[in-house]
Design a protein around this motif. Structure first.
Motif, mmCIF file in Angstrom:
data_model
loop_
_atom_site.group_PDB
_atom_site.id
_atom_site.type_symbol
_atom_site.label_atom_id
_atom_site.label_comp_id
_atom_site.label_asym_id
_atom_site.label_seq_id
_atom_site.Cartn_x
_atom_site.Cartn_y
_atom_site.Cartn_z
ATOM 1 N N ARG A 1 0.824 -1.209 0.000
ATOM 2 C CA ARG A 1 0.000 0.000 0.000
ATOM 3 C C ARG A 1 0.856 1.255 0.000
ATOM 4 N NH1 ARG A 1 -3.535 -1.011 -2.699
ATOM 5 N NH2 ARG A 1 -1.977 -2.503 -3.272
ATOM 6 N N ILE A 2 2.114 1.173 0.443
ATOM 7 C CA ILE A 2 2.960 2.377 0.458
ATOM 8 C C ILE A 2 3.984 2.375 -0.665
ATOM 9 C CG2 ILE A 2 2.638 2.877 2.895
ATOM 10 C CD1 ILE A 2 5.475 1.702 3.384
ATOM 11 N N GLY A 3 4.095 1.273 -1.403
ATOM 12 C CA GLY A 3 5.026 1.219 -2.527
ATOM 13 C C GLY A 3 4.956 -0.114 -3.232
ATOM 14 N N ARG A 4 5.217 -0.095 -4.534
ATOM 15 C CA ARG A 4 5.109 -1.319 -5.318
ATOM 16 C C ARG A 4 6.451 -1.997 -5.563
ATOM 17 N NH1 ARG A 4 1.358 -4.339 -5.048
ATOM 18 N NH2 ARG A 4 1.378 -5.061 -7.162
ATOM 19 N N ASN A 5 7.529 -1.383 -5.121
ATOM 20 C CA ASN A 5 8.815 -2.070 -5.224
ATOM 21 C C ASN A 5 9.613 -1.781 -3.953
ATOM 22 O OD1 ASN A 5 10.451 0.351 -5.588
ATOM 23 N ND2 ASN A 5 9.707 0.409 -7.689
ATOM 24 N N THR A 6 10.666 -2.533 -3.781
ATOM 25 C CA THR A 6 11.450 -2.438 -2.551
ATOM 26 C C THR A 6 11.907 -1.015 -2.294
ATOM 27 O OG1 THR A 6 12.213 -4.684 -2.960
ATOM 28 C CG2 THR A 6 13.410 -3.431 -1.313
ATOM 29 N N MET A 7 12.395 -0.354 -3.332
ATOM 30 C CA MET A 7 12.896 1.009 -3.166
ATOM 31 C C MET A 7 11.782 1.950 -2.713
ATOM 32 S SD MET A 7 15.604 2.613 -3.090
ATOM 33 C CE MET A 7 16.934 2.203 -4.157
ATOM 34 N N ASN A 8 10.570 1.840 -3.315
ATOM 35 C CA ASN A 8 9.440 2.677 -2.903
ATOM 36 C C ASN A 8 9.109 2.483 -1.430
ATOM 37 O OD1 ASN A 8 7.609 2.111 -5.969
ATOM 38 N ND2 ASN A 8 8.838 3.892 -5.459
ATOM 39 N N VAL A 9 9.058 1.210 -1.007
ATOM 40 C CA VAL A 9 8.706 0.915 0.386
ATOM 41 C C VAL A 9 9.769 1.473 1.335
ATOM 42 C CG1 VAL A 9 8.357 -0.928 2.086
ATOM 43 C CG2 VAL A 9 7.309 -1.104 -0.185
ATOM 44 N N LEU A 10 11.031 1.224 1.011
ATOM 45 C CA LEU A 10 12.104 1.697 1.884
ATOM 46 C C LEU A 10 12.137 3.222 1.949
ATOM 47 C CD1 LEU A 10 14.922 -0.842 0.987
ATOM 48 C CD2 LEU A 10 13.391 -0.877 2.956
ATOM 49 N N GLU A 11 11.898 3.881 0.815
ATOM 50 C CA GLU A 11 11.853 5.346 0.804
ATOM 51 C C GLU A 11 10.673 5.865 1.633
ATOM 52 O OE1 GLU A 11 11.763 6.252 -3.365
ATOM 53 O OE2 GLU A 11 13.945 6.115 -3.562
ATOM 54 N N ALA A 12 9.532 5.179 1.544
ATOM 55 C CA ALA A 12 8.358 5.585 2.315
ATOM 56 C C ALA A 12 8.629 5.458 3.812
ATOM 57 C CB ALA A 12 7.143 4.742 1.918
ATOM 58 N N VAL A 13 9.221 4.342 4.198
ATOM 59 C CA VAL A 13 9.533 4.139 5.618
ATOM 60 C C VAL A 13 10.586 5.148 6.072
ATOM 61 C CG1 VAL A 13 10.482 2.518 7.303
ATOM 62 C CG2 VAL A 13 8.820 1.731 5.617
ATOM 63 N N GLN A 14 11.546 5.440 5.206
ATOM 64 C CA GLN A 14 12.569 6.442 5.525
ATOM 65 C C GLN A 14 11.924 7.811 5.750
ATOM 66 O OE1 GLN A 14 15.788 6.417 6.279
ATOM 67 N NE2 GLN A 14 15.791 8.631 6.448
ATOM 68 N N ALA A 15 10.927 8.146 4.930
ATOM 69 C CA ALA A 15 10.233 9.427 5.089
ATOM 70 C C ALA A 15 9.539 9.495 6.453
ATOM 71 C CB ALA A 15 9.215 9.628 3.968
ATOM 72 N N ILE A 16 9.004 8.365 6.891
ATOM 73 C CA ILE A 16 8.331 8.309 8.198
ATOM 74 C C ILE A 16 9.343 8.445 9.327
ATOM 75 C CG2 ILE A 16 7.030 6.794 9.775
ATOM 76 C CD1 ILE A 16 5.716 5.609 7.174
ATOM 77 N N THR A 17 10.397 7.640 9.269
ATOM 78 C CA THR A 17 11.374 7.633 10.367
ATOM 79 C C THR A 17 12.180 8.935 10.419
ATOM 80 O OG1 THR A 17 12.970 6.412 9.003
ATOM 81 C CG2 THR A 17 11.540 5.115 10.454
ATOM 82 N N ALA A 18 12.346 9.607 9.276
ATOM 83 C CA ALA A 18 13.061 10.885 9.258
ATOM 84 C C ALA A 18 12.313 11.941 10.072
ATOM 85 C CB ALA A 18 13.253 11.371 7.820
ATOM 86 N N LYS A 19 11.006 11.777 10.207
ATOM 87 C CA LYS A 19 10.192 12.697 11.004
ATOM 88 C C LYS A 19 10.188 12.309 12.479
ATOM 89 C CE LYS A 19 8.040 15.363 7.906
ATOM 90 N NZ LYS A 19 7.467 16.664 8.130
ATOM 91 N N GLY A 20 10.869 11.205 12.805
ATOM 92 C CA GLY A 20 10.883 10.736 14.189
ATOM 93 C C GLY A 20 9.668 9.891 14.529
ATOM 94 N N ALA A 21 8.923 9.499 13.500
ATOM 95 C CA ALA A 21 7.725 8.682 13.697
ATOM 96 C C ALA A 21 8.076 7.203 13.502
ATOM 97 C CB ALA A 21 6.641 9.100 12.707
ATOM 98 N N THR A 22 7.134 6.337 13.858
ATOM 99 C CA THR A 22 7.334 4.905 13.671
ATOM 100 C C THR A 22 6.321 4.380 12.677
ATOM 101 O OG1 THR A 22 5.888 4.336 15.512
ATOM 102 C CG2 THR A 22 8.237 4.595 16.005
ATOM 103 N N PHE A 23 6.459 3.107 12.364
ATOM 104 C CA PHE A 23 5.697 2.508 11.288
ATOM 105 C C PHE A 23 5.269 1.110 11.688
ATOM 106 C CE2 PHE A 23 6.060 -0.424 7.722
ATOM 107 C CZ PHE A 23 5.166 0.117 6.822
ATOM 108 N N ARG A 24 4.027 0.751 11.319
ATOM 109 C CA ARG A 24 3.554 -0.600 11.590
ATOM 110 C C ARG A 24 2.719 -1.110 10.423
ATOM 111 N NH1 ARG A 24 -0.754 -2.353 16.023
ATOM 112 N NH2 ARG A 24 -0.866 -0.098 16.212
ATOM 113 N N SER A 25 3.021 -2.332 9.969
ATOM 114 C CA SER A 25 2.259 -3.007 8.927
ATOM 115 C C SER A 25 1.476 -4.135 9.581
ATOM 116 C CB SER A 25 3.187 -3.556 7.852
ATOM 117 O OG SER A 25 2.456 -4.361 6.958
ATOM 118 N N LEU A 26 0.153 -4.113 9.416
ATOM 119 C CA LEU A 26 -0.696 -5.098 10.090
ATOM 120 C C LEU A 26 -0.574 -6.499 9.485
ATOM 121 C CD1 LEU A 26 -3.877 -2.864 10.478
ATOM 122 C CD2 LEU A 26 -2.090 -3.319 12.175
#
Length: 187
Positions: free
Chosen positions: A68-93
């Motif tokens: 849901r946040i990206g269709r390839n590994t790079m998209n997903v990792l970049e999306a998670v990086q954008a979240i963690t760069a803000k000091g936030a965390t991430f959870r995939s159900l």
């Protein structure tokens, strides 16, 4: 800490009910951001961008599944990086990955994202192979043309005469002007 959810569908026809049901079971979601009809391969998605802009230190982003946040590994990792760069965390159900649980979660997330990309690439490859096999058998996918050989001959004759406008020709052969222009482009 504020919890936000993100939901994405690739096409307007897709149903987000599965995602909505899963997100509804998570306590404390303040707001759900939803991109409808937006490809996961796009780096910029309107609601995703709003979510990232809003994140603050200690917030959490909850999604149903990595794709849901990206269709390839790079998209997903970049999306998670954008979240963690803000000091936030991430959870995939679906994958049961919570970045709060340590470095192993990050490693697992990378592996799962790579498998998600492999799955997508395999589907694309099979689809192309199927289309090529059908084409080799003389089958063409898609919508049938409204311009049969008889109409095509009439169009050529009318264009060559030079006596009629494109709009007149389209009306005479009972096709839309856009279809006529597509036909002309192939002549």
């Amino acid at each position: 800490m504020t919890k936000f959810a993100y939901i994405r569908t690739s096409t307007k026809d897709q149903n987000a009910d599965l995602q909505l049901d899963a997100i509804a079971k998570v306590d404390g979601i303040k707001r759900t951001y939803t991109d409808e009809g937006v490809s996961g391969t796009l780096a910029s998605r309107p609601e995703w961008d709003k979510l990232i802009d809003r994140l603050e230190e200690g917030d959490e982003v909850v999604i149903w599944k990595f794709d849901r946040i990206g269709r390839n590994t790079m998209n997903v990792l970049e999306a998670v990086q954008a979240i963690t760069a803000k000091g936030a965390t991430f959870r995939s159900l679906t994958e049961n990955i919570d970045l709060n649980s340590g470095p192993m979660a990050q490693a697992m997330m990378t592996i799962i994202a790579a498998f998600a990309q492999l799955e997508r690439d395999t589907i694309v490859q099979r689809t192309r192979a199927g289309l090529e096999a059908a084409k080799a058998k003389g089958k063409v996918g898609g919508r049938p043309s409204v311009v049969d050989p008889k109409k095509l001959a009439t169009i050529k004759k009318l264009i060559n005469s030079g006596d009629h406008s494109r709009a007149d020709i389209a009306r005479m052969v009972e096709i839309s002007p856009a279809t006529l222009y597509r036909v002309i482009a192939t002549l």
